[in-house]
Scaffold this active site. Structure first.
Site, short mmCIF file in Angstrom:
data_model
loop_
_atom_site.label_atom_id
_atom_site.label_comp_id
_atom_site.label_asym_id
_atom_site.label_seq_id
_atom_site.Cartn_x
_atom_site.Cartn_y
_atom_site.Cartn_z
N THR A 1 -15.63 13.07 -1.53
CA THR A 1 -15.58 13.14 0.21
C THR A 1 -14.29 12.90 0.69
OG1 THR A 1 -16.07 10.72 -0.31
CG2 THR A 1 -17.97 11.99 -0.15
N HIS B 1 -6.29 -5.28 -4.13
CA HIS B 1 -7.42 -4.76 -4.70
C HIS B 1 -8.13 -5.90 -5.75
CE1 HIS B 1 -6.02 -3.48 -9.01
NE2 HIS B 1 -4.85 -3.31 -8.12
N GLU C 1 -9.62 0.29 -6.85
CA GLU C 1 -8.44 0.75 -6.55
C GLU C 1 -7.89 1.49 -7.77
OE1 GLU C 1 -3.73 0.43 -6.73
OE2 GLU C 1 -5.44 -0.48 -8.16
N GLU D 1 -11.01 5.86 6.15
CA GLU D 1 -11.72 7.11 6.61
C GLU D 1 -12.82 6.74 7.52
OE1 GLU D 1 -11.18 10.09 2.55
OE2 GLU D 1 -12.67 8.65 2.60
N ASP E 1 -0.58 -6.34 -3.88
CA ASP E 1 -1.48 -5.90 -5.12
C ASP E 1 -0.92 -6.87 -6.23
OD1 ASP E 1 -2.61 -4.47 -7.08
OD2 ASP E 1 -1.48 -2.55 -6.81
#
Length: 685
Positions: free
Chosen positions: A261, A371, A419, A431, A448
């Site tokens: 996507t 993440h 991630e 998005e 992270d």
């Protein structure tokens, strides 16, 4: 100092730094009648003192123990259980946030076959198996076995069982394969043994396929991660170095985000590409192996001795192949078989979002995230970051629930899902909320990995965040040595000379290695990534040695880790920046009203967006930042122009390559002029 104390100290310092950055630039007292703080006041010391009284390093340590207790691969039951842990913490009536939610996306993930495990073997001409590489890492601490420990594999590598003569291809760059080809080595149908580093994971397989290679094996050489140490008694659990059976897992998908996507959030109703035709997947079967198995394969190769730069630390002369030598462990005409049985699955993966609403500018967001998912236990990556995230949010949540504090702007804490498979959770989030985030987000702070080691800070970021990081680090004490700030300690390890400010710490640039990538490259949001790391003068390790292996456990952390046309445009930009600096200085001497501060901050916030051009790199999905896009050369900035010049150097003046140089130059000029316009007084057009 005992490792227990060191662990708490460094993680505590990491938490304080995160709090310092947030509080210093986004916090004000809760009372509405208190005037807005001066823009020269980088950090409210009274608030920081209150926060320090609440911060508990032992809680961070226990967070880390709980988070890394079991493997938590993306979308696994344990990963989803941690979603609930985060939600419970952020919904706690005494220390929770204003709100918390866990939106899920339906994304394409890749897993190794269960009934048919991936396997690498050496087979004789008659098909007899002469040698098999390990299918799992050695169970050294009792944590490297069990049904939840995913076997080493190359995520998104296609299934297949190629077999051929073995060649050694160094780091798998195009230059490496060209080098082999110029030496007369026939690459078609071979199996290439490649070491990590030099090129991205996915690029290694792509490059190999261009030259007809049928399958790829990837290993970590002790030269690149262990300072040359390779024996069992010199590696984990006896030191922090990668043991011989350790295998780095990872995603070999070339892009970031859900593979099916692109530019759309991976909701059930979204249009999806056909998995068989979607771009970005490795073109040939690929499998990672440990360096103990790589040694057996590599040290039996025949052929020309590899160049000095290609040699490693496996205790033999590395040769190029193809095939094995006649006086080795295998018959000369033996071949290597790579059996990969990976499968693709649509899975639900959740982000967890916790929100503190801003008192003055609730429509301006500061995002702090890391993440949650890991390849196995993930104590360093990412649980050290999540452990700090939980304590940081607990402290601020406690002040919030007591009614003694509320930030100026809204703070969004984020625990990203999936991630490790390609920055999926953060990309889907950007998005879905593209317009809102691009218009309203002030900055993104990524943690992270909170601690690689315990020597010094490592900070990366876009230029607008430099002053923010410097200001915060000057006011937070370093865990060691006593008496130094994080800034003072940082400058001892990594520094540069600034024409304006003299000797300052070195701030690294952001590539695409973590969840900051979609915020920088896709949205143009000023971002930073911070971590405590090791002394690079004492090791050549490209990253901490157990990265993405089953040995990245709580015990590992506890014991080892925490311890021209263009010139004119540039001149315009420099002039506008200098004028803005003078404007800031003038405001600092007075008492600016909140609207003046707001307008100034918007100019700084929107500066990063001016360098976005979605048509600058049509071949690179999501990348649109003309300063920090992917590069193939050594030039860190203006990579589009640098790459174009590199490709055009050996072509004629009227070639398409030189036309692309002109196009990239025009893109830069427009971007710089737009940036200059953004920095000019807001009332001017």
């Amino acid at each position: 100092m005992q490792w227990v104390k060191v662990l708490g100290g460094v993680l505590g310092a990491a938490a304080l730094l995160g709090l310092g950055i947030i509080l210093g630039h986004f916090a004000i007292p809760k009372e509405a009648d208190v005037p807005a703080p001066s823009i020269s006041q980088d950090l409210d010391l009274e608030v920081l003192e209150t926060v320090m009284q609440h911060l508990d390093a032992s809680r961070i340590r226990e967070n880390l123990r709980e988070l890394s207790r079991e493997p938590h691969l993306a979308s696994s039951p344990r990963d989803e259980a941690l979603v609930q842990v985060l939600l419970q913490r952020w919904q706690d009536p005494e220390s929770g946030l204003d709100s918390a939610e866990a939106p899920a996306y339906q994304v394409l993930l890749s897993f190794p076959g269960q009934e048919q495990p991936n396997l690498v073997t050496v087979v004789s001409p008659t098909g007899r198996v002469l040698f098999s590489c390990r299918q799992s890492e050695q169970n050294l601490t009792g944590e490297q076995a069990g049904p939840d420990v995913v076997p080493p594999y190359a995520a998104y590598a296609p299934p297949g069982t190629p077999q051929g003569l073995l060649v050694y291809a160094n780091r798998g760059t195009e230059e490496d394969f060209t080098n082999l080809q110029t030496q007369g080595i026939k690459l078609e149908g071979t199996i290439a043994l490649i070491r990590y580093g030099g090129a991205g994971r996915g690029a290694k397989a792509v490059n190999a396929a261009k030259y007809g290679v049928a399958g790829v094996l990837v290993y970590t050489d002790p030269t690149d991660i262990n300072d040359g140490l390779s024996s069992a008694n010199a590696t984990f659990p006896n030191s922090w170095h990668l043991p011989p059976s350790g295998v780095e897992r990872g995603s070999y998908f070339e892009y970031f985000g859900d593979p099916l996507t692109p530019y759309l959030p991976a909701n059930p109703s979204s249009f999806r590409l056909d998995p068989d035709a979607a771009p970005g997947f490795p073109p040939i079967p690929t499998q990672p192996i440990g360096f103990d198995d790589a040694k057996i394969l590599l040290c039996n190769l025949q052929g020309t001795v590899a160049p000095a730069a290609w040699q490693g630390a496996l205790g033999c002369d590395y040769r190029l192949g193809p095939g094995f030598r006649s006086d080795g462990d295998f018959p000369a005409d033996s071949q290597v078989n790579v059996s990969v049985h990976n499968r693709l699955e649509l899975r639900n993966s959740s982000n967890v979002l916790g929100i503190i609403r801003g008192a003055v500018e609730p429509d301006r967001y500061v995002l702090y995230g890391n993440h949650r998912d890991s390849w196995v236990h993930g104590a360093v990556d990412p649980s050290s970051g999540t452990a700090v995230l939980l304590e940081l949010s607990r402290v601020l949540g406690t002040l919030l629930k007591k009614g003694t504090w509320r930030p100026r702007r809204s703070i969004v804490f984020a625990s990203w899902g999936a991630e490790e498979f390609g920055l999926i959770g953060s990309t889907e989030f950007t998005e879905e909320f593209f317009s809102k985030l691009q218009e309203r987000t002030v900055a993104y702070i990524n943690v992270d990995i909170s601690v690689f080691a315990n020597a010094t800070l490592r900070a990366q970021g876009t230029p607008p965040v430099q002053s923010v990081i410097f200001a915060a680090t000057k006011q937070i004490p370093a865990p060691s040595p006593v008496g130094l700030s994080i800034y003072d300690n940082w400058i001892r390890y990594s520094n540069r000379s600034s024409p304006a400010y003299g000797l300052v710490p070195s701030l690294g640039s952001l590539g695409a290695g973590s969840d900051y990538a979609p915020f920088v490259h896709f949205l143009g949001i000023s971002s930073m990534d911070i971590a405590y790391t090791y002394d690079r003068s004492k090791t050549s390790a490209r990253i901490y040695p157990t990265y993405h292996t089953a040995f990245d456990t709580f015990g590992y952390v506890d014991k080892f880790v925490d311890p021209g046309p263009l010139v004119t445009a540039v001149e315009k930009f420099e002039g506008a920046a200098a004028a803005l600096d003078q404007h800031i200085s003038a405001l600092q001497k007075g008492t600016p009203d909140p609207l003046q501060v707001r307008m100034l901050n918007d100019q700084l916030m929107l500066l990063e967006r001016t360098f976005l051009n979605p048509r600058a790199f049509p071949e690179e999905r999501y990348y649109s930042h003309v300063l920090w896009a992917p590069r193939t050369g050594s030039v860190a900035t203006f990579p589009g122009l640098a790459n174009a010049c590199s490709r055009a150097m050996n072509t004629g003046p009227g070639s398409a390559a030189w036309a692309e140089v002109q196009r990239q130059l025009s893109i830069l000029v427009v971007a710089l002029e737009g940036a200059a316009a953004t920095l000019r007084p807001v009332a001017d057009l």
